[in-house]
Design a protein around this motif. Structure first.
Motif, PDB file in Angstrom:
ATOM      1  N   GLY A   8      67.391  23.936  62.483  1.00 30.90           N
ATOM      2  CA  GLY A   8      66.944  25.334  62.384  1.00 30.90           C
ATOM      3  C   GLY A   8      66.841  25.991  63.736  1.00 30.90           C
ATOM      4  O   GLY A   8      66.082  25.537  64.591  1.00 30.90           O
ATOM      5  N   ALA A   9      67.628  27.045  63.937  1.00 32.21           N
ATOM      6  CA  ALA A   9      67.569  27.780  65.205  1.00 32.21           C
ATOM      7  C   ALA A   9      67.399  29.269  64.920  1.00 32.21           C
ATOM      8  O   ALA A   9      68.087  30.124  65.475  1.00 32.21           O
ATOM      9  N   GLY A  10      66.474  29.566  63.990  1.00 34.91           N
ATOM     10  CA  GLY A  10      66.097  30.964  63.765  1.00 34.91           C
ATOM     11  C   GLY A  10      65.150  31.409  64.871  1.00 34.91           C
ATOM     12  O   GLY A  10      65.101  30.791  65.943  1.00 34.91           O
ATOM     13  N   ARG A  11      64.384  32.463  64.604  1.00 32.00           N
ATOM     14  CA  ARG A  11      63.472  32.976  65.639  1.00 32.00           C
ATOM     15  C   ARG A  11      62.466  31.908  66.061  1.00 32.00           C
ATOM     16  O   ARG A  11      62.269  31.641  67.242  1.00 32.00           O
ATOM     17  N   GLY A  13      62.501  28.551  65.222  1.00 34.87           N
ATOM     18  CA  GLY A  13      63.148  27.304  65.641  1.00 34.87           C
ATOM     19  C   GLY A  13      63.613  27.379  67.086  1.00 34.87           C
ATOM     20  O   GLY A  13      63.407  26.443  67.864  1.00 34.87           O
ATOM     21  N   TRP A  30      70.893  21.496  65.095  1.00 40.91           N
ATOM     22  CA  TRP A  30      71.840  21.981  64.083  1.00 40.91           C
ATOM     23  C   TRP A  30      71.274  23.264  63.475  1.00 40.91           C
ATOM     24  O   TRP A  30      70.073  23.396  63.268  1.00 40.91           O
ATOM     25  N   ARG A  32      72.565  26.352  60.393  1.00 43.64           N
ATOM     26  CA  ARG A  32      73.604  26.746  59.426  1.00 43.64           C
ATOM     27  C   ARG A  32      74.607  27.689  60.088  1.00 43.64           C
ATOM     28  O   ARG A  32      75.820  27.508  59.977  1.00 43.64           O
ATOM     29  N   LYS A  36      73.906  30.235  66.630  1.00 38.67           N
ATOM     30  CA  LYS A  36      72.500  30.211  67.094  1.00 38.67           C
ATOM     31  C   LYS A  36      72.167  28.883  67.764  1.00 38.67           C
ATOM     32  O   LYS A  36      71.407  28.845  68.732  1.00 38.67           O
ATOM     33  N   LEU A  65      63.178  25.606  58.891  1.00 40.27           N
ATOM     34  CA  LEU A  65      64.084  26.501  58.174  1.00 40.27           C
ATOM     35  C   LEU A  65      63.252  27.548  57.445  1.00 40.27           C
ATOM     36  O   LEU A  65      62.020  27.535  57.519  1.00 40.27           O
ATOM     37  N   THR A  93      58.535  23.913  58.557  1.00 45.12           N
ATOM     38  CA  THR A  93      58.855  25.013  57.645  1.00 45.12           C
ATOM     39  C   THR A  93      57.590  25.338  56.854  1.00 45.12           C
ATOM     40  O   THR A  93      56.897  24.428  56.403  1.00 45.12           O
ATOM     41  N   ILE A 119      52.315  26.359  61.470  1.00 47.80           N
ATOM     42  CA  ILE A 119      52.313  27.048  62.773  1.00 47.80           C
ATOM     43  C   ILE A 119      51.427  28.289  62.681  1.00 47.80           C
ATOM     44  O   ILE A 119      51.731  29.217  61.933  1.00 47.80           O
ATOM     45  N   THR A 122      53.108  33.341  66.225  1.00 42.28           N
ATOM     46  CA  THR A 122      54.440  33.939  66.199  1.00 42.28           C
ATOM     47  C   THR A 122      55.276  33.298  67.328  1.00 42.28           C
ATOM     48  O   THR A 122      54.704  32.645  68.223  1.00 42.28           O
TER      49      THR A 122
HETATM   50  P1  NAP Z   1      64.375  33.192  60.674  1.00 42.91           P
HETATM   51  O1  NAP Z   1      64.491  33.723  62.040  1.00 42.91           O
HETATM   52  O2  NAP Z   1      64.775  34.043  59.521  1.00 42.91           O
HETATM   53  O3  NAP Z   1      65.141  31.799  60.610  1.00 42.91           O
HETATM   54  C1  NAP Z   1      65.360  31.150  59.378  1.00 42.91           C
HETATM   55  C2  NAP Z   1      66.088  29.847  59.617  1.00 42.91           C
HETATM   56  O4  NAP Z   1      66.318  29.213  58.353  1.00 42.91           O
HETATM   57  C3  NAP Z   1      67.475  30.032  60.268  1.00 42.91           C
HETATM   58  O5  NAP Z   1      67.738  28.889  61.028  1.00 42.91           O
HETATM   59  C4  NAP Z   1      68.382  30.103  59.024  1.00 42.91           C
HETATM   60  O6  NAP Z   1      69.715  29.760  59.290  1.00 42.91           O
HETATM   61  C5  NAP Z   1      67.735  29.018  58.194  1.00 42.91           C
HETATM   62  N1  NAP Z   1      68.092  29.118  56.788  1.00 42.91           N
HETATM   63  C6  NAP Z   1      67.726  30.078  55.905  1.00 42.91           C
HETATM   64  N2  NAP Z   1      68.197  29.815  54.685  1.00 42.91           N
HETATM   65  C7  NAP Z   1      68.903  28.648  54.793  1.00 42.91           C
HETATM   66  C8  NAP Z   1      69.619  27.843  53.871  1.00 42.91           C
HETATM   67  N3  NAP Z   1      69.720  28.177  52.574  1.00 42.91           N
HETATM   68  N4  NAP Z   1      70.192  26.706  54.337  1.00 42.91           N
HETATM   69  C9  NAP Z   1      70.084  26.358  55.643  1.00 42.91           C
HETATM   70  N5  NAP Z   1      69.416  27.078  56.568  1.00 42.91           N
HETATM   71  C10 NAP Z   1      68.819  28.206  56.137  1.00 42.91           C
HETATM   72  O7  NAP Z   1      62.843  32.774  60.336  1.00 42.91           O
HETATM   73  P2  NAP Z   1      61.739  32.244  61.352  1.00 42.91           P
HETATM   74  O8  NAP Z   1      60.855  33.386  61.710  1.00 42.91           O
HETATM   75  O9  NAP Z   1      62.377  31.438  62.411  1.00 42.91           O
HETATM   76  O10 NAP Z   1      60.887  31.297  60.380  1.00 42.91           O
HETATM   77  C11 NAP Z   1      61.257  29.945  60.159  1.00 42.91           C
HETATM   78  C12 NAP Z   1      60.080  29.200  59.534  1.00 42.91           C
HETATM   79  O11 NAP Z   1      58.949  29.282  60.431  1.00 42.91           O
HETATM   80  C13 NAP Z   1      59.615  29.797  58.196  1.00 42.91           C
HETATM   81  O12 NAP Z   1      59.221  28.761  57.320  1.00 42.91           O
HETATM   82  C14 NAP Z   1      58.406  30.623  58.601  1.00 42.91           C
HETATM   83  O13 NAP Z   1      57.500  30.828  57.536  1.00 42.91           O
HETATM   84  C15 NAP Z   1      57.817  29.771  59.722  1.00 42.91           C
HETATM   85  N6  NAP Z   1      56.951  30.567  60.597  1.00 42.91           N
HETATM   86  C16 NAP Z   1      57.426  31.680  61.223  1.00 42.91           C
HETATM   87  C17 NAP Z   1      56.570  32.461  61.996  1.00 42.91           C
HETATM   88  C18 NAP Z   1      57.063  33.708  62.692  1.00 42.91           C
HETATM   89  O14 NAP Z   1      56.221  34.432  63.243  1.00 42.91           O
HETATM   90  N7  NAP Z   1      58.358  33.977  62.731  1.00 42.91           N
HETATM   91  C19 NAP Z   1      55.230  32.054  62.138  1.00 42.91           C
HETATM   92  C20 NAP Z   1      54.783  30.894  61.497  1.00 42.91           C
HETATM   93  C21 NAP Z   1      55.642  30.152  60.723  1.00 42.91           C
HETATM   94  P3  NAP Z   1      70.784  30.918  59.670  1.00 42.91           P
HETATM   95  O15 NAP Z   1      70.565  31.173  61.129  1.00 42.91           O
HETATM   96  O16 NAP Z   1      72.066  30.335  59.317  1.00 42.91           O
HETATM   97  O17 NAP Z   1      70.423  32.138  58.820  1.00 42.91           O
END
Ligand code: NAP
Length: 292
Positions: A8-11, A13, A30, A32, A36, A65, A93, A119, A122
């Motif tokens: 997971g390399a979203g925001r 990750g 890794w 998807r 990223k 993720l 997650t 977590i 943010t």
């Molecule tokens: P994000 O930026 O939307 O990233 C989502 C990640 O999940 C991306 O790596 C995305 O891959 C992947 N993903 C989504 N659907 C998928 C699927 N069907 N198969 C494989 N990979 C998939 O979200 P985020 O803010 O990083 O949040 C990630 C986790 O951290 C969540 O569970 C969230 O609740 C938790 N969290 C976030 C925060 C926050 O402030 N952002 C705070 C606390 C906890 P792609 O890049 O390919 O789309």
């Protein structure tokens, strides 16, 4: 230095991976959408083409993720489960206590040690000295890698061996946050409808905050101690709260505001009144929240 597989390399990750790299760990990532993971190579990460390849060389595998559905779909692929065997899996997650416990059981059945994390931050706070990430599951593994976890959040803590405890605490703390945020939405709607400037409201909110904090503290102590009926220290009875709450609901109706806040919270007061608790402490409402 630990070799980490990261899924997971979203925001969030990406922020976690950067902190791990800054702390000197080797991270195989890794994602998807490969770009990223590739973008993290500039910070020293090793991009990998699949989850099993990221897990292969690692001692610890961290997942972040979108949700458990996405995470389960990856982790439960036979090649990935095989690559995880004998390793520590850290789930960052967000999920519910139930999904955390199910994943903990699944991990145990596949010879994988498991920690479920929540977590409380943010992405911009990841790596901070005051940042909290809660972990539950294998205490031995948390203690072994405590330095690594503290690199992601300086105030991180182990909260119990029940896999669900970290996410349960997460939900409890978020309830508190949403109570405040939904209260702010309602308060500002009242101000807008009544022509009161936001800054005027904000100034009086600061003056009222010690009273609000004191009432919250009193409520928590009363519920903890089972002192939910009226006594000499009761600050305001259910009947007194109900009268003031009715003024709010009247205003909402008069100004044609969204009634959701008034209806939801008003129904709790009405339940207490129907059960003859009008003269009791506000804390008696805890009896109607459904918790045993
Ligand atoms: P994000 O930026 O939307 O990233 C989502 C990640 O999940 C991306 O790596 C995305 O891959 C992947 N993903 C989504 N659907 C998928 C699927 N069907 N198969 C494989 N990979 C998939 O979200 P985020 O803010 O990083 O949040 C990630 C986790 O951290 C969540 O569970 C969230 O609740 C938790 N969290 C976030 C925060 C926050 O402030 N952002 C705070 C606390 C906890 P792609 O890049 O390919 O789309």
């Amino acid at each position: 230095m630990t070799t980490i597989g990261f899924l997971g390399a979203g925001r969030m990750g990406s922020a976690l991976v950067k902190s791990l790299l800054e702390a000197g760990h080797s991270v195989h990532v890794w994602n998807r959408t490969a770009e990223k993971a590739q973008a993290l190579a500039d910070f020293g990460a090793v991009p990998e083409p699949s989850a099993e390849r990221a897990a292969g060389p690692a001692e610890i595998v961290i997942v972040n993720l979108l949700d458990y559905e996405a995470s389960d779909a990856e982790l439960r692929k036979p090649d990935v489960a095989e690559a995880l065997k004998g390793k520590l899996l850290v789930q960052l997650t967000s999920g519910s206590p139930k999904t955390a416990r199910e994943t903990g059981r699944w991990a145990g059945d596949h010879g994988i040690a498991y920690l479920d994390g929540a977590i409380m931050a943010t992405p911009n706070f990841i790596g901070g000295a005051e940042t909290v990430i809660l972990y539950s599951g294998s205490k031995t593994h948390f203690e072994k890698h405590e330095g690594l976890f503290k690199a992601l959040g300086g105030k991180s803590a182990f909260v119990g061996e029940d896999f669900g405890t970290a996410s349960a605490l997460d939900s409890a703390l978020l309830s508190q946050m949403w109570g405040t945020l939904f209260g702010t939405l309602q308060a500002l709607a009242v101000c807008r409808a009544e022509g009161i400037e936001h800054d005027v409201y904000a100034g009086f909110l600061m003056s009222a905050q010690p009273m609000i904090d004191g009432a919250q503290q009193d409520l928590m102590e009363r519920i903890r101690d089972g002192r939910d009926l009226a006594d000499a220290q009761t600050l305001a009875t259910v009947a007194v709260h109900n009268v003031a709450f009715h003024h709010l609901r009247d205003l909402i109706a008069d100004r044609d505001l969204n009634p959701a806040f008034g209806d939801a919270l008003g129904s709790l007061l009405e339940t207490a009144l129907r059960n003859d608790h009008q003269d009791d402490d506000f804390a008696v409402l805890a009896r109607f929240m459904g918790a045993k």
